[in-house]
Motif scaffolding. Structure first.
Motif, PDB file in Angstrom:
ATOM      1  N   LEU A 106     -47.870   1.144  18.586  1.00  0.00           N
ATOM      2  CA  LEU A 106     -48.962   2.080  18.862  1.00  0.00           C
ATOM      3  C   LEU A 106     -50.281   1.329  19.059  1.00  0.00           C
ATOM      4  O   LEU A 106     -51.046   1.630  19.986  1.00  0.00           O
ATOM      5  N   ILE A 107     -50.546   0.352  18.204  1.00  0.00           N
ATOM      6  CA  ILE A 107     -51.783  -0.420  18.357  1.00  0.00           C
ATOM      7  C   ILE A 107     -51.748  -1.246  19.639  1.00  0.00           C
ATOM      8  O   ILE A 107     -52.754  -1.357  20.351  1.00  0.00           O
ATOM      9  N   HIS A 108     -50.603  -1.803  19.945  1.00  0.00           N
ATOM     10  CA  HIS A 108     -50.470  -2.533  21.215  1.00  0.00           C
ATOM     11  C   HIS A 108     -50.763  -1.614  22.400  1.00  0.00           C
ATOM     12  O   HIS A 108     -51.481  -2.005  23.330  1.00  0.00           O
ATOM     13  N   THR A 109     -50.243  -0.393  22.370  1.00  0.00           N
ATOM     14  CA  THR A 109     -50.485   0.566  23.451  1.00  0.00           C
ATOM     15  C   THR A 109     -51.969   0.919  23.540  1.00  0.00           C
ATOM     16  O   THR A 109     -52.523   1.054  24.637  1.00  0.00           O
ATOM     17  N   SER A 110     -52.611   1.043  22.394  1.00  0.00           N
ATOM     18  CA  SER A 110     -54.062   1.270  22.368  1.00  0.00           C
ATOM     19  C   SER A 110     -54.790   0.168  23.123  1.00  0.00           C
ATOM     20  O   SER A 110     -55.685   0.429  23.941  1.00  0.00           O
ATOM     21  N   SER A 111     -54.383  -1.073  22.870  1.00  0.00           N
ATOM     22  CA  SER A 111     -55.060  -2.204  23.508  1.00  0.00           C
ATOM     23  C   SER A 111     -54.854  -2.201  25.018  1.00  0.00           C
ATOM     24  O   SER A 111     -55.753  -2.587  25.768  1.00  0.00           O
ATOM     25  N   LEU A 112     -53.681  -1.746  25.471  1.00  0.00           N
ATOM     26  CA  LEU A 112     -53.419  -1.701  26.910  1.00  0.00           C
ATOM     27  C   LEU A 112     -54.303  -0.659  27.593  1.00  0.00           C
ATOM     28  O   LEU A 112     -54.843  -0.908  28.673  1.00  0.00           O
TER      29      LEU A 112
END
Length: 284
Positions: A65-71
């Motif tokens: 989820l945090i990775h997706t936020s960064s994208l």
């Protein structure tokens, strides 16, 4: 990973959620991707002989989820300004910049709610929260993005480039290994080796990304190739040349394999599946 998809569906399935926000979030988390961070966490857990439970899947979901936020945030016009991600229009192209920013904000914060409700020992949950915050905020990913943007149109040294990606990419790839060690209740010595492993894999992952930006097609990477050169970003290819970047990638992957061997010598750990995931980063 269908199990991870089910975790996302359950977490974002409440009828009380604000519909426009939920729609924007769901668009990005359903866009696909390799899910390498949760996979590494789960494979490492299994390497320590831990049977995967739903609670472990929830922990794995937090880093994705945090990775997706960064994208979502990276693709915004104020940052990398890309129209495509994972072969689809970026979040802001569908929902507008304001909504994309807010979806990214939610995806940066929601993982802590998910993690706080994981049915593991309180001491383990606290350690996981600490590690996830360390990886994602001012000591990790966000700081790395700031340095990455500041490095545009600059002639950075190799050390400066490594620092950027140790924060921007490395920290979020270190979390899965360290989190698995925490859940498996490994010694401080083993967790230190897992941290070193994550840092090394993180460098390899970024070098590979830099190489693909100049060698791969849109169909292969799902985003606009050649963006780094257009933005005049400092990359491993720009600094070392294509051949040099490939050599640096191979060196980091070899180092990661050596660290895995050391972990196997210090703990009851089967490294085969983790090694397979690392080997997939190689470029011939």
């Amino acid at each position: 990973m269908s199990e991870l998809t089910a975790i996302f569906a359950d977490f974002y399935g409440a009828k009380s959620l604000v519909a426009p926000l939920n729609e924007s979030i769901q668009y990005s988390i359903k866009a696909g991707g390799k899910r390498i961070r949760p996979i590494l966490l789960l494979e490492t857990l299994q390497g320590f002989g831990i049977d995967i439970l739903e609670e472990h899947l929830k922990v794995a979901a937090t880093v994705e989820l945090i990775h997706t936020s960064s994208l979502i945030h990276d693709d915004l016009p104020a940052m990398d300004n890309d129209d495509f991600r994972r072969g689809k229009p970026t979040n802001h192209k569908i929902f507008g910049e304001a909504q994309a920013i807010l979806a990214g904000d939610a995806l940066l914060l929601d993982p802590y709610l998910l993690l706080a409700n994981v049915a593991l020992a309180p001491s383990i949950v606290v350690s996981l929260v600490k590690e996830l915050a360390l990886a994602s905020g001012s000591y990790g990913m966000v700081a790395g993005q700031v340095l990455d943007m500041a490095g545009e149109n600059q002639a950075l040294t190799f050390a400066q480039l490594k620092q950027i990606h140790a924060l921007k990419t490395g920290k979020m790839l270190t979390f899965p290994f360290v989190a698995a060690g925490i859940i498996a209740e490994q010694s401080d010595e083993v967790i230190s080796q897992l941290r070193h492993l994550g840092e090394t894999v993180g460098q390899a992952f970024q070098i590979r990304d830099d190489i693909l930006d100049v060698t791969a097609t849109f169909a292969e990477i799902g985003k606009t190739p050649g963006k780094d050169e257009v933005a005049d970003k400092s990359t491993y290819v720009k600094l070392l040349g294509l051949a040099g970047a490939k050599a640096e990638l191979a060196e980091n992957l070899d180092s990661a394999e050596n660290i895995l061997q050391k972990i196997s010598e210090k703990a009851t750990f089967t490294s085969e599946n983790v090694l397979k995931q690392i080997e997939r980063l190689r470029i011939d």
